[in-house]
Design a protein around this motif. Structure first.
Motif, mmCIF file in Angstrom:
data_model
loop_
_atom_site.group_PDB
_atom_site.id
_atom_site.type_symbol
_atom_site.label_atom_id
_atom_site.label_comp_id
_atom_site.label_asym_id
_atom_site.label_seq_id
_atom_site.Cartn_x
_atom_site.Cartn_y
_atom_site.Cartn_z
ATOM 1 N N UNK A 1 50.343 20.451 84.174
ATOM 2 C CA UNK A 1 51.572 19.930 84.761
ATOM 3 C C UNK A 1 51.677 18.416 84.609
ATOM 4 N N UNK A 2 52.610 17.845 85.363
ATOM 5 C CA UNK A 2 52.807 16.391 85.336
ATOM 6 C C UNK A 2 51.548 15.629 85.730
ATOM 7 N N UNK A 3 50.699 16.224 86.553
ATOM 8 C CA UNK A 3 49.477 15.527 86.974
ATOM 9 C C UNK A 3 48.627 15.132 85.770
ATOM 10 N N UNK A 4 48.539 16.032 84.786
ATOM 11 C CA UNK A 4 47.797 15.711 83.559
ATOM 12 C C UNK A 4 48.491 14.602 82.784
ATOM 13 N N UNK B 1 43.549 23.985 83.296
ATOM 14 C CA UNK B 1 44.569 23.483 84.214
ATOM 15 C C UNK B 1 44.533 21.952 84.248
ATOM 16 N N UNK B 2 45.144 21.396 85.274
ATOM 17 C CA UNK B 2 45.146 19.932 85.415
ATOM 18 C C UNK B 2 43.751 19.366 85.650
ATOM 19 N N UNK B 3 42.846 20.182 86.146
ATOM 20 C CA UNK B 3 41.469 19.704 86.331
ATOM 21 C C UNK B 3 40.883 19.342 84.966
ATOM 22 N N UNK B 4 41.047 20.239 84.016
ATOM 23 C CA UNK B 4 40.594 19.953 82.660
ATOM 24 C C UNK B 4 41.426 18.862 82.010
ATOM 25 N N UNK B 5 42.726 18.867 82.263
ATOM 26 C CA UNK B 5 43.608 17.863 81.687
ATOM 27 C C UNK B 5 43.237 16.453 82.101
ATOM 28 N N UNK B 6 42.901 16.274 83.362
ATOM 29 C CA UNK B 6 42.501 14.952 83.852
ATOM 30 C C UNK B 6 41.162 14.529 83.264
ATOM 31 N N UNK B 7 40.290 15.496 83.038
ATOM 32 C CA UNK B 7 39.011 15.180 82.402
ATOM 33 C C UNK B 7 39.239 14.696 80.975
ATOM 34 N N UNK C 1 55.691 20.867 82.932
ATOM 35 C CA UNK C 1 55.927 19.434 82.780
ATOM 36 C C UNK C 1 57.412 19.135 82.963
ATOM 37 N N UNK C 2 57.712 18.061 83.694
ATOM 38 C CA UNK C 2 59.091 17.689 84.005
ATOM 39 C C UNK C 2 59.411 16.300 83.473
ATOM 40 N N UNK C 3 60.628 15.868 83.754
ATOM 41 C CA UNK C 3 61.048 14.537 83.341
ATOM 42 C C UNK C 3 60.204 13.435 83.948
ATOM 43 N N UNK C 4 59.661 13.666 85.141
ATOM 44 C CA UNK C 4 58.806 12.654 85.774
ATOM 45 C C UNK C 4 57.584 12.364 84.912
ATOM 46 N N UNK C 5 56.970 13.421 84.386
ATOM 47 C CA UNK C 5 55.806 13.233 83.530
ATOM 48 C C UNK C 5 56.163 12.547 82.234
ATOM 49 N N UNK C 6 57.292 12.928 81.657
ATOM 50 C CA UNK C 6 57.707 12.336 80.384
ATOM 51 C C UNK C 6 57.999 10.846 80.541
ATOM 52 N N UNK D 1 50.546 12.293 83.896
ATOM 53 C CA UNK D 1 50.393 11.023 84.604
ATOM 54 C C UNK D 1 49.038 10.388 84.284
ATOM 55 N N UNK D 2 47.999 11.222 84.293
ATOM 56 C CA UNK D 2 46.648 10.722 84.004
ATOM 57 C C UNK D 2 46.544 10.218 82.571
ATOM 58 N N UNK D 3 47.134 10.953 81.636
ATOM 59 C CA UNK D 3 47.108 10.529 80.236
ATOM 60 C C UNK D 3 47.831 9.192 80.053
ATOM 61 N N UNK D 4 48.994 9.069 80.686
ATOM 62 C CA UNK D 4 49.784 7.850 80.536
ATOM 63 C C UNK D 4 49.075 6.641 81.136
ATOM 64 N N UNK D 5 48.326 6.869 82.199
ATOM 65 C CA UNK D 5 47.671 5.761 82.896
ATOM 66 C C UNK D 5 46.315 5.402 82.300
ATOM 67 N N UNK D 6 45.547 6.420 81.901
ATOM 68 C CA UNK D 6 44.148 6.189 81.519
ATOM 69 C C UNK D 6 43.935 6.171 80.013
ATOM 70 N N UNK D 7 44.627 7.058 79.283
ATOM 71 C CA UNK D 7 44.387 7.189 77.836
ATOM 72 C C UNK D 7 45.125 6.096 77.074
#
Length: 355
Positions: A258-261, A233-239, A283-288, A263-269
C-alpha cells in the motif's frame, strides 16, 4: 595465398565482419575453412544432433547458444570440444523437457568449461539442485546465472548459490519451490557482497520474512519481486525501502502493498531511479504524490493502479524534476478534459497512456 601463414590469414579474416561473408569465405578451400573455424568465437545451433559433425571445427568458441533440446551426451561432447566457452545461452523456447539434458550434462559442462562467466538455463526443467551445485563448484568466475522457470530448483540450490562470491546477476523467476529459507541462504552468504541484480518474480512461497533477509544484500541495485503473492506486504516493502543501494524496483501485482511502502520508498530510497507499481491496487494518489519531491526517480509505471487522479499525476510530474517517463492507463486520459491535459505536459517528461 600459399605464401601467407595462418596468422596472416587470420588477420585478414578479422576484417570480414558479416557472418554470411565469413561463411562464404570458409567455402573457398580447406585452408580457409580451417582458419575460419579456428577463429570463430560465437555459434548458435539449431540441430544439436549434428554437433559431432561440425563442432570440432570451432575449438575456440567463446559463446555458445541454442534453444533446442540437447541431451546429456551432447553436453558432454560440447564440454570436451569447446573448453574455452565463456557465455552459454541455452534459454529454452518451450516447457517440454523430454530428452533434454539434466544435472549430469551440466556437471560435465561446468567441469570442462571452467571459464564460463554467463550461464542462461531458462526453462530447462531437467536442472535440479545437483546441477546448480556443480556450477558453484567449478565456475569460480561466474557473473551471470539465469535459472528462470527451472521449477525443480529448491532452497538447497540457493544455499549453494549463496556461496558464489563472483555472482552479480541472478534470475530465479518462476522457481516456485524456493521459500524464505532459501532467501536467507542467499542474503547471508558471501553472495551478499557481490549481487547487484536479483529477480524473484512469481516465487509465490516467499513472504515478508524472506524479503526482510534481502536487506543483507549490500550491493543490490535492481530487485524484481513482481507477482510474489499476498504474503509480501508493507512489512517487506518497508524493508526493501531501507536498501540504500537499490536503484530499480518492480513490485507489480503485490496486492497487499500500500501507500505505506511508497511513502517509505519516497523518503528513504534516495537512489531509486525506476519503480514499477503495476497492479498494486491499494496504492492511492497520496502515495504517488509522495514522490513529487524525490531527487532521482526517472521512471514510474502506474498501470492498473486506479485510486489516483489527474491532479495527483500533475503534482508528480511537476514536482519530481528528475522524472522522464510515466506510464498510466489510457482510461485516466479519458477522464481528463482536453483543456486540462496540456497542464500535465512538461518538457523532457513523457507520459505514456497505455491502452
Amino acid at each position: 595465398m600459399d605464401k601467407l601463414g595462418n596468422d596472416e590469414l587470420a588477420t585478414i579474416l578479422k576484417w570480414v565482419q558479416d557472418p554470411h561473408d565469413r561463411k562464404s569465405l570458409s567455402l573457398v578451400c580447406k585452408r580457409w575453412c580451417k582458419i575460419e573455424g579456428f577463429n570463430k568465437v560465437s555459434l548458435r545451433i539449431f540441430e544439436p544432433n549434428s554437433l559431432h559433425k561440425f563442432l570440432p571445427r570451432f575449438p575456440n568458441l567463446l559463446k555458445f547458444e541454442s534453444s533446442e533440446t540437447i541431451s546429456d551426451t551432447q553436453m558432454i561432447f560440447l564440454a570436451k570440444t569447446c573448453p574455452k566457452i565463456q557465455r552459454l545461452n541455452l534459454k529454452f523456447d518451450t516447457f517440454d523437457a523430454s530428452n533434454d539434458f539434466g544435472d549430469h550434462g551440466l556437471f560435465a559442462l561446468s567441469k570442462g568449461c571452467s571459464n564460463l562467466r554467463s550461464v542462461i538455463l531458462r526453462k530447462r526443467r531437467g536442472i535440479r539442485d545437483g546441477g546448480v551445485a556443480s556450477l558453484a563448484k567449478f565456475l569460480k568466475n561466474l557473473v551471470n546465472l539465469d535459472l528462470g522457470f527451472c521449477k525443480m530448483i529448491t532452497d538447497e540450490a540457493l544455499e549453494t548459490i549463496g556461496k558464489m562470491g563472483s555472482l552479480r546477476s541472478l534470475n530465479l523467476q518462476g522457481c516456485c519451490l524456493i521459500s524464505d529459507l532459501g532467501l536467507s541462504f542467499l542474503a547471508n552468504g558471501i553472495l551478499g557482497k557481490s549481487l547487484v541484480y536479483l529477480v524473484l518474480a512469481e516465487c509465490d512461497r516467499i513472504s515478508d520474512v524472506g524479503v526482510m533477509e534481502l536487506m543483507n544484500l549490500r550491493c543490490l541495485e535492481e530487485l524484481n519481486v513482481a507477482e510474489c503473492g499476498p504474503k509480501v506486504t508493507d512489512i517487506g516493502g518497508k524493508a526493501i525501502a531501507a536498501m540504500e543501494s537499490l536503484k530499480r524496483l518492480n513490485l507489480s501485482w503485490l496486492i497487499n502493498v500500500s501507500d505505506d511502502t511508497v511513502f517509505a520508498l519516497a523518503e528513504i530510497s534516495k537512489n531509486l531511479v525506476s519503480l514499477d507499481l503495476t497492479g498494486c491496487e491499494m496504492i492511492t494518489g497520496d502515495g504517488i504524490r509522495a514522490f513529487a519531491s524525490h531527487k532521482c526517480l526517472c521512471e514510474i509505471v502506474l498501470t492498473s493502479v486506479n485510486k489516483f487522479n489527474a491532479n495527483d499525476l500533475e503534482e508528480l510530474v511537476f514536482g519530481c524534476k528528475s522524472l522522464e517517463f510515466v506510464r498510466v492507463d489510457a482510461r485516466l486520459r479519458s477522464w481528463i478534459p482536453v483543456t486540462e491535459q496540456g497542464n500535465i505536459f512538461r518538457p523532457n517528461c513523457w507520459i505514456s497512456w497505455r491502452l
